[in-house]
Design a protein around this motif. Sequence first.
Motif, PDB file in Angstrom:
ATOM      1  N   GLU A  19       0.782  -1.338   0.187  1.00 28.69           N
ATOM      2  CA  GLU A  19       0.069   0.026  -0.033  1.00 28.69           C
ATOM      3  C   GLU A  19       0.683   0.985  -0.111  1.00 28.69           C
ATOM      4  OE1 GLU A  19      -3.007   0.090   2.723  1.00 28.69           O
ATOM      5  OE2 GLU A  19      -3.305  -2.104   2.731  1.00 28.69           O
ATOM      6  N   LYS A  20       2.127   0.939   0.296  1.00 30.25           N
ATOM      7  CA  LYS A  20       2.954   2.317   0.152  1.00 30.25           C
ATOM      8  C   LYS A  20       4.684   1.693   0.147  1.00 30.25           C
ATOM      9  CE  LYS A  20       3.767   2.208   5.356  1.00 30.25           C
ATOM     10  NZ  LYS A  20       3.726   2.838   6.933  1.00 30.25           N
ATOM     11  N   PRO A  21       5.175   2.936  -0.391  1.00 27.70           N
ATOM     12  CA  PRO A  21       6.450   2.245  -0.936  1.00 27.70           C
ATOM     13  C   PRO A  21       7.526   1.640   0.267  1.00 27.70           C
ATOM     14  CG  PRO A  21       5.958   4.680  -1.907  1.00 27.70           C
ATOM     15  CD  PRO A  21       5.043   4.350  -0.651  1.00 27.70           C
ATOM     16  N   ILE A  22       8.401   1.088  -0.146  1.00 31.64           N
ATOM     17  CA  ILE A  22       9.479   0.415   0.868  1.00 31.64           C
ATOM     18  C   ILE A  22      10.618   1.153   0.907  1.00 31.64           C
ATOM     19  CG2 ILE A  22      10.352  -1.608   1.473  1.00 31.64           C
ATOM     20  CD1 ILE A  22       8.064  -3.145   0.195  1.00 31.64           C
ATOM     21  N   GLN A  23      11.082   1.627   1.828  1.00 34.18           N
ATOM     22  CA  GLN A  23      12.472   2.312   1.909  1.00 34.18           C
ATOM     23  C   GLN A  23      13.803   1.238   2.217  1.00 34.18           C
ATOM     24  OE1 GLN A  23      13.069   5.404   0.959  1.00 34.18           O
ATOM     25  NE2 GLN A  23      10.853   5.528   0.414  1.00 34.18           N
ATOM     26  N   MET A  24      14.539   1.085   1.414  1.00 35.93           N
ATOM     27  CA  MET A  24      15.571  -0.008   1.768  1.00 35.93           C
ATOM     28  C   MET A  24      16.628   0.806   2.628  1.00 35.93           C
ATOM     29  SD  MET A  24      15.311  -2.930   0.412  1.00 35.93           S
ATOM     30  CE  MET A  24      16.943  -3.601   0.588  1.00 35.93           C
ATOM     31  N   LYS A  25      17.424  -0.027   3.283  1.00 33.91           N
ATOM     32  CA  LYS A  25      18.477   0.490   3.945  1.00 33.91           C
ATOM     33  C   LYS A  25      19.862  -0.400   3.687  1.00 33.91           C
ATOM     34  CE  LYS A  25      15.785   1.924   7.909  1.00 33.91           C
ATOM     35  NZ  LYS A  25      15.570   1.784   9.482  1.00 33.91           N
ATOM     36  N   SER A  26      21.114   0.210   3.908  1.00 41.18           N
ATOM     37  CA  SER A  26      22.221  -0.290   3.640  1.00 41.18           C
ATOM     38  C   SER A  26      22.403  -1.705   4.612  1.00 41.18           C
ATOM     39  CB  SER A  26      23.371   0.602   4.211  1.00 41.18           C
ATOM     40  OG  SER A  26      23.534   1.690   3.459  1.00 41.18           O
ATOM     41  N   GLY A  27      23.290  -2.603   3.926  1.00 40.81           N
ATOM     42  CA  GLY A  27      23.465  -3.717   4.693  1.00 40.81           C
ATOM     43  C   GLY A  27      22.295  -4.638   4.710  1.00 40.81           C
ATOM     44  N   VAL A  28      21.081  -4.694   3.969  1.00 45.00           N
ATOM     45  CA  VAL A  28      19.889  -5.436   4.209  1.00 45.00           C
ATOM     46  C   VAL A  28      19.941  -6.300   2.808  1.00 45.00           C
ATOM     47  CG1 VAL A  28      17.451  -5.413   4.111  1.00 45.00           C
ATOM     48  CG2 VAL A  28      18.653  -3.857   5.680  1.00 45.00           C
ATOM     49  N   THR A  29      19.535  -7.579   3.178  1.00 44.53           N
ATOM     50  CA  THR A  29      19.140  -8.457   2.054  1.00 44.53           C
ATOM     51  C   THR A  29      17.671  -8.472   2.303  1.00 44.53           C
ATOM     52  OG1 THR A  29      21.259  -9.781   1.743  1.00 44.53           O
ATOM     53  CG2 THR A  29      19.294 -10.914   0.951  1.00 44.53           C
ATOM     54  N   LEU A  30      16.619  -8.446   1.285  1.00 47.67           N
ATOM     55  CA  LEU A  30      15.447  -8.542   1.035  1.00 47.67           C
ATOM     56  C   LEU A  30      15.210 -10.066   0.353  1.00 47.67           C
ATOM     57  CD1 LEU A  30      12.989  -7.295   2.223  1.00 47.67           C
ATOM     58  CD2 LEU A  30      12.611  -6.196  -0.010  1.00 47.67           C
ATOM     59  N   GLN A  31      14.963 -11.067   1.279  1.00 43.11           N
ATOM     60  CA  GLN A  31      15.195 -12.388   0.703  1.00 43.11           C
ATOM     61  C   GLN A  31      13.640 -13.035   0.805  1.00 43.11           C
ATOM     62  OE1 GLN A  31      17.726 -14.587  -0.181  1.00 43.11           O
ATOM     63  NE2 GLN A  31      16.101 -15.890  -1.006  1.00 43.11           N
TER      64      GLN A  31
END
Length: 334
Positions: A19-31
Amino acid sequence: MIKDSSGTVQLKGKTYLIEKPIQMKSGVTLQGVTGKTTFFLKENSNWDVWVPLIDGTNLKNVKIRCITFNMNCDKQKVPYAKGYHNVIFLKGCSNVEIDSCTFINGRGDGARFKSCKKVKVHNNIAKRLGHDSFYAVDCNDVNIYSNKVTTRKNAGIRDWNSVNVRIYGNTVNAQLDGRGGYAGIQIEYSKYFKDPNVEISKNVLTKTWGPGAQLIAYSQGLRINKGVVIKQNKFLKCGQSHNIVDTGGISIKELDGATIINNVGDGCRNAFIFVYSGGDGTLIKGNTIKNTKVHVAKKLAGTGTGIDNWAGSNLKVYGNSFSNNVNGDTYNVD
């Protein structure tokens, strides 16, 4: 969904309504879980232009893996190909990897990178998108490989003013229903680089709507005279469009000094290599060029030849193999 930058965020094998954008961060793996984790965009998501589903600026060490992104394009109202609803948009990031994801049903790009370094995009599927599938702008050290792409609105894989780029081992075709997009692979320069260092190799491009590969230069990019190599690819029945003039296997629009060697062009429409403008100093050597057919709709000088030097440019052509091209091997080639 992403709370810190400590490591892997393990997603469940289910559908997430976005429903809203996702903000990535450094060092993160979205698995995600292959074939089971889906991000599904809520209908009538009227986000502002340049607001993507996954956003990130000035990040390091980012990975996105094994997620299906269904952008639900048939239930959206934002325009196609105008910067709305890009799936992933990363700016100024380094050490980025996108792999084993599926990008479908979009009104914008699949993955778009601006001023990023050390980018890897591999083993993904992209189809029914609203602009480019994978697009690198002003980037350095980009590897795009082993993806399966079907164009719909624009290019499959696109480089604009990026350097040290490798595009290899991809399969690219088009949605052939009048919405087939444009080039399978598009290389575009409006800035000058002494050596862009671009290699397009070992890809298989089949029934693209526009040219299988397109080389474009304008503004300061007109000064480039080396650094783009197209080798060991297969261009099969490329150039199915009835309305794109420079359709075919490989189109050249102003970019000089490319090296086109050891490719196979089989059954392309219009020409295997169509020099629309510019292209001085292009080396065309060791290619197998056969079964070329005329443009689907337009009666162009030289259409149906293996190499159509429509622009009358100064080319270096030798050591190629020609057979069964409907209007001969070459046009306007010395």
